[in-house]
Design a protein around this motif. Structure first.
Motif, short mmCIF file in Angstrom:
data_model
loop_
_atom_site.label_atom_id
_atom_site.label_comp_id
_atom_site.label_asym_id
_atom_site.label_seq_id
_atom_site.Cartn_x
_atom_site.Cartn_y
_atom_site.Cartn_z
N CYS A 20 0.89 -1.16 0.00
CA CYS A 20 0.00 0.00 0.00
C CYS A 20 0.92 1.21 0.00
CB CYS A 20 -0.90 0.02 1.25
SG CYS A 20 -2.14 -1.29 1.33
N PRO A 21 0.42 2.39 -0.32
CA PRO A 21 1.31 3.55 -0.32
C PRO A 21 2.03 3.72 1.02
CG PRO A 21 -0.76 4.11 -1.37
CD PRO A 21 -0.94 2.73 -0.78
N ASN A 22 3.35 3.62 0.97
CA ASN A 22 4.21 3.78 2.15
C ASN A 22 4.00 2.70 3.20
OD1 ASN A 22 5.57 6.20 1.24
ND2 ASN A 22 3.65 7.28 1.65
N VAL A 23 3.49 1.55 2.79
CA VAL A 23 3.41 0.37 3.66
C VAL A 23 4.21 -0.74 2.98
CG1 VAL A 23 1.94 -1.35 4.78
CG2 VAL A 23 1.14 1.01 4.54
N GLU B 110 -8.20 6.27 8.14
CA GLU B 110 -8.02 7.21 7.02
C GLU B 110 -7.73 6.49 5.71
OE1 GLU B 110 -6.76 9.42 10.75
OE2 GLU B 110 -6.40 7.43 9.90
N ARG B 111 -7.19 5.30 5.77
CA ARG B 111 -6.79 4.57 4.56
C ARG B 111 -7.60 3.29 4.35
NH1 ARG B 111 -4.59 8.83 4.52
NH2 ARG B 111 -2.37 9.29 4.24
N GLY B 112 -8.26 2.82 5.39
CA GLY B 112 -8.99 1.57 5.28
C GLY B 112 -8.10 0.34 5.36
N TRP B 113 -6.89 0.49 5.88
CA TRP B 113 -5.97 -0.64 6.01
C TRP B 113 -6.28 -1.40 7.30
CZ3 TRP B 113 -1.30 3.14 5.56
CH2 TRP B 113 -1.21 3.63 4.24
N PRO C 174 -13.18 -2.20 6.00
CA PRO C 174 -11.80 -2.06 5.51
C PRO C 174 -11.74 -2.11 3.99
CG PRO C 174 -12.16 -4.29 6.31
CD PRO C 174 -13.39 -3.50 6.68
N LYS C 175 -10.72 -1.46 3.46
CA LYS C 175 -10.50 -1.47 2.01
C LYS C 175 -9.39 -2.43 1.60
CE LYS C 175 -12.05 3.33 1.55
NZ LYS C 175 -11.64 4.72 1.18
N LYS C 176 -8.52 -2.76 2.53
CA LYS C 176 -7.43 -3.68 2.24
C LYS C 176 -7.07 -4.43 3.52
CE LYS C 176 -5.53 -3.68 -1.22
NZ LYS C 176 -5.78 -4.46 -2.46
N LEU C 177 -6.95 -5.76 3.40
CA LEU C 177 -6.48 -6.58 4.51
C LEU C 177 -4.99 -6.83 4.34
CD1 LEU C 177 -9.30 -9.32 4.69
CD2 LEU C 177 -9.30 -6.99 5.61
N LEU C 178 -4.27 -6.74 5.43
CA LEU C 178 -2.82 -6.94 5.40
C LEU C 178 -2.49 -8.07 6.37
CD1 LEU C 178 -1.93 -3.16 5.29
CD2 LEU C 178 -1.67 -4.80 3.42
N PHE C 179 -2.26 -9.26 5.79
CA PHE C 179 -2.02 -10.48 6.55
C PHE C 179 -0.55 -10.58 6.94
CE2 PHE C 179 -5.79 -11.36 4.09
CZ PHE C 179 -6.55 -12.27 4.84
N THR C 180 -0.29 -10.98 8.17
CA THR C 180 1.09 -11.31 8.54
C THR C 180 1.55 -12.54 7.78
OG1 THR C 180 0.75 -10.34 10.73
CG2 THR C 180 2.63 -11.83 10.48
#
Length: 293
Positions: A8-11, A168-171, A212-218
């Motif tokens: 994601c932007p800056n992630v 703010e980003r939905g992350w 959420p707009k995006k899921l970020l899985f470990t």
């Protein structure tokens, strides 16, 4: 996979090469005017996180927060190794997990019991000074530059589990609350000793309600929010599958279920067969606790 990927932007996702293999476990670096980590990997992989910061040109002093989704060693074991390198960082963890960071003796023993022969991949956990641990309350907001990170109590996989949401980003950083997402396939993670189906389903409903707009899985990488509903169905079918083997010993149930899922085309190769085995044992223990009342 290379060391870093901007998901994601800056992630940035750092591939920690859990079990010595790419694409199984990660840690996230969130870059604003300040910097945060989300999960750390194990103590054995902390060097890859530091290499990721270096590759991004981030001075160690800029890291403000280390957000831990839970204290299982593949998510939090590296925190104790990283803190001496990150002088301004505070570790954020569920209140029920904080004591295990300050004194990880019971945590390490529990991990050995759960992962058995795979413990050599999990490293160790150094104690973290209490003054560098922050016990996050449900809904608590943590400022990170111009964005906010919200702690979401999310039990089920473990009673000390948090997700972290950036409204703010939905992350949504999911930890293990929405299962494993390995190479485009959702896998259950119902590990011992404390998996709770009812709590997991309530958590999934709550996470979906955040929009959420995006899921970020470990484990591992970005996914779409529709995976929350898919995981809900998977969990229910998985626990029912395990229920059919309640009359067997744990080892017999593991063997039978691994044969079933392999025949159905699920991935059961190196790196994930142990996760399947742990998930069988955790679901069996949950069902037997319910039977015992």
């Amino acid at each position: 996979m290379r060391l870093l990927e901007e998901v994601c932007p800056n992630v940035f996702l750092v591939d920690i090469e859990h079990f010595g293999q790419p694409g199984l476990g990660g840690a996230y670096i969130v870059v604003t005017e300040e910097v945060a980590l989300v999960d750390t990997g194990t103590s054995l992989t902390s060097g890859r996180v530091l290499a990721g910061l270096k590759e991004l040109g981030i001075r160690k002093e800029r890291v403000k927060w280390i957000f831990l989704t839970h204290v299982h060693l593949d998510h939090a074991g590296g925190a104790g190794a990283l803190l001496p390198e990150l002088p301004n960082a505070t570790v954020v963890v569920h209140p029920r997990g904080a004591k295990h960071l300050a004194d990880p003796t019971k945590l390490v023993a529990s991990t050995k019991s759960a992962v058995r022969e795979r413990f050599r991949f999990y490293g160790d956990a150094g104690p973290i000074p209490e003054e560098r641990i922050h016990s996050a309350q449900d809904g608590e907001i943590f400022p990170l530059g111009k964005i906010r990170v919200q702690a979401i109590d999310s039990p089920g996989h473990a009673p000390h589990h948090l997700c972290f949401f950036v409204p703010e980003r939905g992350w949504l950083f999911t930890g293990d609350a929405v299962g494993l997402y390995i190479k485009g396939t959702l896998l259950p993670t119902t590990v011992p000793p404390s998996f709770d189906l009812k709590a997991s389903l309530a958590t999934l409903d709550r996470l979906a309600s955040l929009g959420p707009k995006k899921l970020l899985f470990t484990h591992f990488g970005p996914g779409e929010p529709t995976l929350i509903g898919e995981y809900r169905k998977l969990l229910l079918s998985w626990v029912e599958r395990v229920r059919r083997h309640l009359d067997k010993s744990e080892e017999e149930a593991v063997s039978a279920i691994l044969a079933e899922i392999q025949a159905e085309g699920f991935p059961v190769g190196p790196g994930v067969s142990g996760d399947w085995s742990m998930s069988v044992r955790g679901a069996l223990q949950y069902l037997r606790r319910k039977e015992a009342g």
